[in-house]
Design a protein around this motif. Sequence first.
Motif, short mmCIF file in Angstrom:
data_model
loop_
_atom_site.label_atom_id
_atom_site.label_comp_id
_atom_site.label_asym_id
_atom_site.label_seq_id
_atom_site.Cartn_x
_atom_site.Cartn_y
_atom_site.Cartn_z
N VAL A 144 0.84 -1.21 0.00
CA VAL A 144 0.00 0.00 0.00
C VAL A 144 0.87 1.26 0.00
CG1 VAL A 144 -1.82 -1.22 1.28
CG2 VAL A 144 -0.16 0.17 2.53
N GLY A 145 0.19 2.42 -0.15
CA GLY A 145 0.91 3.69 -0.21
C GLY A 145 1.28 3.95 -1.66
N LEU A 146 2.56 4.22 -1.91
CA LEU A 146 3.00 4.39 -3.30
C LEU A 146 2.96 3.02 -3.97
CD1 LEU A 146 6.23 6.27 -4.37
CD2 LEU A 146 5.22 4.42 -5.67
N ARG A 147 2.13 2.93 -5.02
CA ARG A 147 2.02 1.64 -5.73
C ARG A 147 2.57 1.83 -7.14
NH1 ARG A 147 -3.07 0.76 -6.56
NH2 ARG A 147 -4.09 2.37 -5.35
N GLY A 161 0.18 10.55 0.94
CA GLY A 161 -0.28 10.96 2.26
C GLY A 161 -0.10 12.44 2.53
N ARG A 162 0.08 13.22 1.47
CA ARG A 162 0.26 14.67 1.69
C ARG A 162 -1.06 15.35 2.01
NH1 ARG A 162 5.13 15.95 -2.60
NH2 ARG A 162 6.37 14.27 -1.76
N THR A 163 -2.17 14.78 1.55
CA THR A 163 -3.48 15.34 1.89
C THR A 163 -4.20 14.38 2.82
OG1 THR A 163 -4.53 14.17 0.08
CG2 THR A 163 -3.70 16.38 -0.42
N LYS A 164 -5.22 14.91 3.50
CA LYS A 164 -5.99 14.07 4.44
C LYS A 164 -6.63 12.90 3.68
CE LYS A 164 -9.11 13.77 8.15
NZ LYS A 164 -9.42 12.40 7.86
N ALA A 165 -7.16 13.21 2.47
CA ALA A 165 -7.82 12.15 1.68
C ALA A 165 -6.83 11.04 1.36
CB ALA A 165 -8.38 12.75 0.40
N GLU A 166 -5.59 11.42 1.02
CA GLU A 166 -4.58 10.41 0.68
C GLU A 166 -4.19 9.59 1.91
OE1 GLU A 166 -1.87 11.95 -3.02
OE2 GLU A 166 -0.85 11.57 -1.13
N ARG A 167 -4.07 10.29 3.05
CA ARG A 167 -3.71 9.57 4.29
C ARG A 167 -4.79 8.54 4.62
NH1 ARG A 167 0.20 12.86 6.59
NH2 ARG A 167 0.22 11.92 8.65
N ASP A 168 -6.05 9.00 4.53
CA ASP A 168 -7.16 8.10 4.84
C ASP A 168 -7.16 6.89 3.89
OD1 ASP A 168 -7.82 9.80 6.80
OD2 ASP A 168 -9.57 10.69 5.81
N ARG A 172 -7.05 3.01 4.79
CA ARG A 172 -8.12 2.08 4.37
C ARG A 172 -7.54 0.89 3.61
NH1 ARG A 172 -10.88 6.68 2.63
NH2 ARG A 172 -10.57 6.06 0.46
N GLU A 173 -6.56 1.19 2.72
CA GLU A 173 -5.94 0.10 1.93
C GLU A 173 -5.27 -0.92 2.85
OE1 GLU A 173 -4.53 2.70 -2.02
OE2 GLU A 173 -3.07 2.10 -0.51
N ALA A 174 -4.55 -0.39 3.86
CA ALA A 174 -3.81 -1.28 4.77
C ALA A 174 -4.79 -2.11 5.60
CB ALA A 174 -2.89 -0.47 5.67
#
Length: 274
Positions: A144-147, A161-168, A172-174
Amino acid sequence: MSAQIQTRKRKTVCDIVAHKGGEPVVCLTAYTAPIARLLDPHADILLVGDSLGMVVHGLSSTVGVTIDMMILHGRAVMRGAQQALVVVDLPFGSYEESHEVAWRSASRVMMETGCQAVKVESGEGIADTIAFLVARGIPVMGHVGLRPQAINVDGSFRAKGRTKAERDRVLREALAADRAGAFAIVVEGVDEEIAAEVSSLVRAPTIGIGASARCDGQILVTDDMLGLFDWTPKFVRRYADLGAVIDKAVADYAADVRARSFPAQAETYVLKPS
Ligand code: KIV
């Protein structure tokens, strides 16, 4: 004929899961038998990563890597490694379409290489596939993360993960991969805060790459940490400068050849010590 007895016990996915909250998991990529042999005594996991498309075959991304390439390199690594758990990446296009396609690819990789597990890049839509494979006897590592296989959607290999949406989304993926039964999860290109949060929330050991020391283990591309390229990502500590070692050795060799300076052939032509 008596059954062949393996001298060293190979690690299992259960051994890796047991690292959670304990000693960090040591992982490296391997693509060939001789390098696998050198890494094996030190590693818990050797990953035959689809990064081999870029590292070994000179592709600009991992998208062009085929299942046949993964199987060829997977077999080579299995010949070199005796004790590490060997995981082989399922390449782009070999698992996303349906559970059945994923099953055929994963079972073929397991049967033709003898590896112990496969890895998939696990966006949220892939969690079901992980559960399908695990339920049928195939251990799966998530990612997960950078794919890197999503490069054509993301446009670049940049941290997540620079934005809240990306962090979330990373979270969620993990969680989805964890609930689906992944035995370990690679977390790539996220900051320390996300790495720590993911690691504390999932049951599976997290294996970071460019994701700080707050994971349950680390993986690096071996060629990066050995200094085989002019450029290495900032998060990679170089433990050797093999590029320079090779350059000097080859320059010395070229000078010897030009000076016709080599050992007498008849006395030295022995391919293997007896
Ligand atoms: O393909 C690969 O080598 C990987 C690791 C860098 C995690 O996925």
